[in-house]
Design an enzyme around this catalytic site. Structure first.
Site, mmCIF file in Angstrom:
data_model
loop_
_atom_site.group_PDB
_atom_site.id
_atom_site.type_symbol
_atom_site.label_atom_id
_atom_site.label_comp_id
_atom_site.label_asym_id
_atom_site.label_seq_id
_atom_site.Cartn_x
_atom_site.Cartn_y
_atom_site.Cartn_z
ATOM 1 N N ALA A 182 72.863 -0.758 43.973
ATOM 2 C CA ALA A 182 73.773 0.354 43.658
ATOM 3 C C ALA A 182 74.865 -0.094 42.698
ATOM 4 O O ALA A 182 75.108 0.549 41.665
ATOM 5 C CB ALA A 182 74.386 0.904 44.949
ATOM 6 N N GLU A 197 80.924 -10.004 43.799
ATOM 7 C CA GLU A 197 79.797 -10.169 44.723
ATOM 8 C C GLU A 197 80.111 -11.357 45.632
ATOM 9 O O GLU A 197 80.359 -12.454 45.137
ATOM 10 C CB GLU A 197 78.494 -10.391 43.938
ATOM 11 C CG GLU A 197 77.317 -10.898 44.755
ATOM 12 C CD GLU A 197 76.987 -10.033 45.982
ATOM 13 O OE1 GLU A 197 76.826 -8.814 45.850
ATOM 14 O OE2 GLU A 197 76.906 -10.606 47.103
ATOM 15 N N CYS A 249 63.686 -6.184 49.458
ATOM 16 C CA CYS A 249 62.385 -5.609 49.852
ATOM 17 C C CYS A 249 61.261 -6.644 49.742
ATOM 18 O O CYS A 249 60.230 -6.517 50.394
ATOM 19 C CB CYS A 249 62.048 -4.418 48.962
ATOM 20 S SG CYS A 249 63.434 -3.314 48.679
ATOM 21 N N ASP A 268 73.413 1.926 50.084
ATOM 22 C CA ASP A 268 73.365 1.810 51.548
ATOM 23 C C ASP A 268 74.715 1.999 52.238
ATOM 24 O O ASP A 268 74.761 2.177 53.453
ATOM 25 C CB ASP A 268 72.833 0.428 51.937
ATOM 26 C CG ASP A 268 71.326 0.305 51.759
ATOM 27 O OD1 ASP A 268 70.717 1.228 51.193
ATOM 28 O OD2 ASP A 268 70.780 -0.728 52.184
ATOM 29 N N ASN A 280 69.309 2.660 43.934
ATOM 30 C CA ASN A 280 69.213 2.574 42.474
ATOM 31 C C ASN A 280 69.563 3.900 41.809
ATOM 32 O O ASN A 280 70.288 3.938 40.813
ATOM 33 C CB ASN A 280 67.798 2.149 42.062
ATOM 34 C CG ASN A 280 67.638 0.641 42.111
ATOM 35 O OD1 ASN A 280 68.176 -0.074 41.278
ATOM 36 N ND2 ASN A 280 66.933 0.148 43.111
ATOM 37 N N TRP A 339 37.476 16.663 48.670
ATOM 38 C CA TRP A 339 38.699 17.285 49.198
ATOM 39 C C TRP A 339 39.626 16.140 49.604
ATOM 40 O O TRP A 339 39.348 15.447 50.575
ATOM 41 C CB TRP A 339 38.393 18.143 50.427
ATOM 42 C CG TRP A 339 37.892 19.504 50.090
ATOM 43 C CD1 TRP A 339 36.598 19.886 49.901
ATOM 44 C CD2 TRP A 339 38.694 20.683 49.916
ATOM 45 N NE1 TRP A 339 36.539 21.219 49.608
ATOM 46 C CE2 TRP A 339 37.808 21.741 49.613
ATOM 47 C CE3 TRP A 339 40.061 20.945 49.966
ATOM 48 C CZ2 TRP A 339 38.243 23.037 49.371
ATOM 49 C CZ3 TRP A 339 40.494 22.244 49.739
ATOM 50 C CH2 TRP A 339 39.597 23.270 49.434
ATOM 51 N N ARG A 351 45.101 22.563 54.322
ATOM 52 C CA ARG A 351 44.249 23.700 54.697
ATOM 53 C C ARG A 351 44.381 23.991 56.183
ATOM 54 O O ARG A 351 44.511 25.133 56.609
ATOM 55 C CB ARG A 351 42.808 23.341 54.370
ATOM 56 C CG ARG A 351 42.092 24.414 53.594
ATOM 57 C CD ARG A 351 40.765 23.922 53.077
ATOM 58 N NE ARG A 351 39.980 23.200 54.062
ATOM 59 C CZ ARG A 351 38.957 22.404 53.757
ATOM 60 N NH1 ARG A 351 38.602 22.225 52.514
ATOM 61 N NH2 ARG A 351 38.297 21.772 54.700
HETATM 62 C C1 LIG Z 1 63.583 -6.975 54.472
HETATM 63 C C2 LIG Z 1 63.923 -5.718 53.737
HETATM 64 C C3 LIG Z 1 62.903 -4.951 53.187
HETATM 65 C C4 LIG Z 1 63.210 -3.767 52.500
HETATM 66 N N1 LIG Z 1 62.175 -3.038 51.980
HETATM 67 C C5 LIG Z 1 62.444 -1.890 51.295
HETATM 68 C C6 LIG Z 1 61.389 -1.134 50.713
HETATM 69 O O1 LIG Z 1 60.221 -1.503 50.802
HETATM 70 N N2 LIG Z 1 61.720 0.018 50.052
HETATM 71 C C7 LIG Z 1 63.005 0.436 49.913
HETATM 72 O O2 LIG Z 1 63.252 1.477 49.279
HETATM 73 N N3 LIG Z 1 64.034 -0.286 50.448
HETATM 74 C C8 LIG Z 1 63.780 -1.425 51.141
HETATM 75 N N4 LIG Z 1 64.824 -2.156 51.674
HETATM 76 C C9 LIG Z 1 66.195 -1.652 51.551
HETATM 77 C C10 LIG Z 1 66.845 -2.052 50.231
HETATM 78 O O3 LIG Z 1 66.820 -3.436 50.081
HETATM 79 C C11 LIG Z 1 68.295 -1.557 50.241
HETATM 80 O O4 LIG Z 1 68.301 -0.172 50.457
HETATM 81 C C12 LIG Z 1 69.018 -1.854 48.918
HETATM 82 O O5 LIG Z 1 69.105 -3.216 48.698
HETATM 83 C C13 LIG Z 1 70.417 -1.242 48.961
HETATM 84 O O6 LIG Z 1 71.126 -1.591 47.825
HETATM 85 P P1 LIG Z 1 72.729 -1.588 47.820
HETATM 86 O O7 LIG Z 1 73.122 -2.076 46.480
HETATM 87 O O8 LIG Z 1 73.208 -0.277 48.275
HETATM 88 O O9 LIG Z 1 73.145 -2.596 48.963
HETATM 89 P P2 LIG Z 1 72.808 -4.143 49.182
HETATM 90 O O10 LIG Z 1 71.477 -4.490 48.638
HETATM 91 O O11 LIG Z 1 73.086 -4.424 50.612
HETATM 92 O O12 LIG Z 1 73.891 -4.858 48.281
HETATM 93 C C14 LIG Z 1 75.247 -4.863 48.581
HETATM 94 C C15 LIG Z 1 75.849 -6.095 47.999
HETATM 95 O O13 LIG Z 1 77.258 -6.038 48.192
HETATM 96 C C16 LIG Z 1 77.733 -7.313 48.568
HETATM 97 N N5 LIG Z 1 78.976 -7.087 49.317
HETATM 98 C C17 LIG Z 1 79.129 -6.427 50.485
HETATM 99 N N6 LIG Z 1 80.422 -6.363 50.838
HETATM 100 C C18 LIG Z 1 81.102 -7.002 49.852
HETATM 101 C C19 LIG Z 1 82.486 -7.263 49.632
HETATM 102 N N7 LIG Z 1 83.400 -6.869 50.509
HETATM 103 N N8 LIG Z 1 82.838 -7.944 48.517
HETATM 104 C C20 LIG Z 1 81.899 -8.352 47.618
HETATM 105 N N9 LIG Z 1 80.582 -8.139 47.793
HETATM 106 C C21 LIG Z 1 80.194 -7.455 48.884
HETATM 107 C C22 LIG Z 1 76.610 -7.905 49.390
HETATM 108 O O14 LIG Z 1 76.665 -9.312 49.408
HETATM 109 C C23 LIG Z 1 75.372 -7.362 48.665
HETATM 110 O O15 LIG Z 1 74.904 -8.272 47.681
HETATM 111 C C24 LIG Z 1 64.554 -3.352 52.363
HETATM 112 C C25 LIG Z 1 65.581 -4.131 52.908
HETATM 113 C C26 LIG Z 1 65.284 -5.291 53.585
HETATM 114 C C27 LIG Z 1 66.402 -6.111 54.156
#
Ligand SMILES: Cc1cc2nc3c(=O)[nH]c(=O)nc-3n(C[C@H](O)[C@H](O)[C@H](O)COP(=O)(O)OP(=O)(O)OC[C@H]3O[C@@H](n4cnc5c(N)ncnc54)[C@H](O)[C@@H]3O)c2cc1C
Length: 450
Positions: free
Chosen positions: A13, A34, A44, A280, A302, A431, A439
């Site tokens: 995100a 980060e 994932c 998330d 994303n 089908w 259906r």
């Molecule tokens: C094992 C696993 C499998 C997955 N498989 C799938 C899949 O198949 N399909 C799918 O759609 N999704 C899947 N997901 C979910 C997907 O990974 C998450 O939805 C996605 O990564 C969310 O992105 P984000 O940027 O919102 O959060 P995150 O990926 O959690 O990133 C947040 C970032 O912020 C940083 N952060 C947090 N707080 C602070 C702070 N206070 N200061 C600085 N940095 C901070 C963290 O270190 C992290 O790097 C999976 C997740 C896991 C764990």
């Protein structure tokens, strides 16, 4: 002095927003904080890294901090953790773990992309070093090391959601003896019980000792205590779902809603001017149930991040909402769902019919044809599709995208029957199973009308 965007969180995100904002605003100063050591990584992919299908942890990094610095002129600061947000002074208090110091970074615009963390309920012993959550690539590397270690023979996975199931499979691939304990009567609460039973069958067939209806009561080194007895464990992996990291925003005075996720409007804006949230850590709007909820998926993160970035960059973009589409693979069995399950439709007060059919993924005579089960939920009075679930062999899961499209277009199951879907023996029976299910659902709606 120019305008500064501060991004908290360097993954899907946060960095989607940052790179999109950069495309639209070459003049913007962008600082990304980060707390970990990587940017834009794919959590994932962790189960496939641990299982051995993916060999190189760095291949899970889509864009490195250096890429962001060199190509996008984004000032990525690793091991920098935001510890407080001051909306009045428009600054973020940051802990620089690398230099053991605290600093203040001012912002004009702020993008919160702090993600979610594995849920750790207050069970005795849950903080033991042998009890692992799965979230970052560092977690993945630790688990990979454990999987390779000869001593790690008995693995207990707690929780039968998709992450728990994927991790259970990964350790089986590594030759471990895997027990999966789940407090509920079924795996995958995002499916109806009848469909989850098919998944449970596949899990057991793969040699995983699946124990349903046995909540965990405690952890000790070498043992997991459950309501159904003790299980020996060299390593424990948690798959109990995630909680949004909404605390920073809440402490700053921003509204949080479902499970503590940050409340945003359709442009991903919080109630504070110039403060955005996505992924998330934020809420999503469900287009079928019309509820705001917390959904933690990479696809959504994303897209929401991109929408926030366009708006931060001075453009206009909206994120209309989700329909709850998700897919996974457990051993050779593919699983997918979208919209509402029968259980969810009932909770939301819909009157509905269901239809469930068994078919094959390819023409029955074609090599590799395997079983597929499709279940649809449709509104009784109108025939509108409310949701769908699929469990089957290779080729089953991506069929969910037809159903997700139908949900977004508010199609009825009668509309679905009329779709001109593709057919050739290697891909489907004449089908398609989705059409056969539609259906049957349409017939149930019609029977009800008579
Ligand atoms: C094992 C696993 C499998 C997955 N498989 C799938 C899949 O198949 N399909 C799918 O759609 N999704 C899947 N997901 C979910 C997907 O990974 C998450 O939805 C996605 O990564 C969310 O992105 P984000 O940027 O919102 O959060 P995150 O990926 O959690 O990133 C947040 C970032 O912020 C940083 N952060 C947090 N707080 C602070 C702070 N206070 N200061 C600085 N940095 C901070 C963290 O270190 C992290 O790097 C999976 C997740 C896991 C764990």
């Amino acid at each position: 002095v120019g305008e500064r965007l501060v991004v908290i969180g360097g993954d899907a995100a946060g960095m989607s927003a940052a790179s999109q904002a950069r495309r639209l605003r070459p003049d913007l100063e962008i600082v990304a904080l980060e707390r970990g050591t990587r940017t834009s990584y794919s959590a994932c992919g962790i189960p496939y890294l641990v299982g051995g299908a993916v060999h190189d942890v760095e291949s899970l990094v889509a864009r490195s901090p250096r890429d962001f610095r060199d190509r996008f002129r984004i000032d990525v600061r690793l091991r920098h953790e935001a510890v407080a947000i001051d909306l009045d002074r428009r600054s973020v208090e940051v802990r620089d773990h690398g230099h053991d110091r605290t600093l203040s970074v001012g912002f004009d615009q702020l993008m919160i992309g702090t993600g979610a963390r594995p849920f750790r309920p207050p069970i005795p012993g849950i903080d033991l070093p042998t009890v692992h959550g799965v979230q970052t690539l560092e977690d993945g590397e630790r688990l990979l090391e454990a999987a390779r270690r000869a001593r790690c023979e008995r693995v207990v996975v707690v929780g039968g959601g998709y992450i728990g199931l994927e991790m259970a499979e990964a350790f089986v691939e590594r030759g471990a003896e895997v027990t999966l304990v789940e407090g509920d009567r079924q795996v995958m609460r995002t499916l109806d019980e009848d469909m989850a039973d098919l998944v449970a069958g596949a899990v057991r067939k793969h040699g995983i000792d699946l124990r349903l209806g046995v909540p965990v009561t405690g952890f000790e080194p070498g043992t997991v205590h459950t309501a159904g007895g003790d299980v020996a464990a060299d390593l424990v992996v948690l798959g109990l779902g995630v909680l949004p990291n909404g605390e920073l925003a809440a402490e700053a005075g921003l509204a949080t809603g479902s499970r503590g996720a940050i409340v945003v409007n359709r442009r991903q804006q919080t109630a504070a001017e110039g403060v955005w949230a996505a992924g998330d850590c934020a809420e999503s709007f469900h287009l079928v149930s019309q509820r705001h909820l917390h959904i933690a998926l990479g696809t959504v993160a994303n897209k929401q991040g991109r929408v926030a970035g366009v708006n931060i960059g001075g453009g206009y973009a909206t994120f209309p909402g989700v329909v709850g589409t998700a897919a996974t693979k457990v051993c050779a069995t593919e699983v997918a769902r979208t919209g509402l399950t029968e259980r969810e439709a009932a909770i939301d007060g819909f009157r509905f019919v269901t239809a469930r059919i068994d078919s094959t993924t390819r023409a029955g005579y074609f090599p590799g044809a395997g079983p597929i089960t499709v279940k649809l939920v449709a509104e009784r009075e109108t025939g509108r599709l409310l949701g769908g679930q699929l469990v089957g062999q290779e080729g089953a899961a991506k069929r969910v995208d037809v159903l997700a499209t139908a949900l977004s277009a508010r199609m009825t199951v009668h509309d679905l029957v009329d779709l001109d879907l593709s057919y050739a023996p290697p891909f489907a029976p004449v089908w398609d199973p989705v059409l056969v299910a539609a259906r049957k659902a349409a017939a149930a709606v019609d029977a009800d009308r008579r």
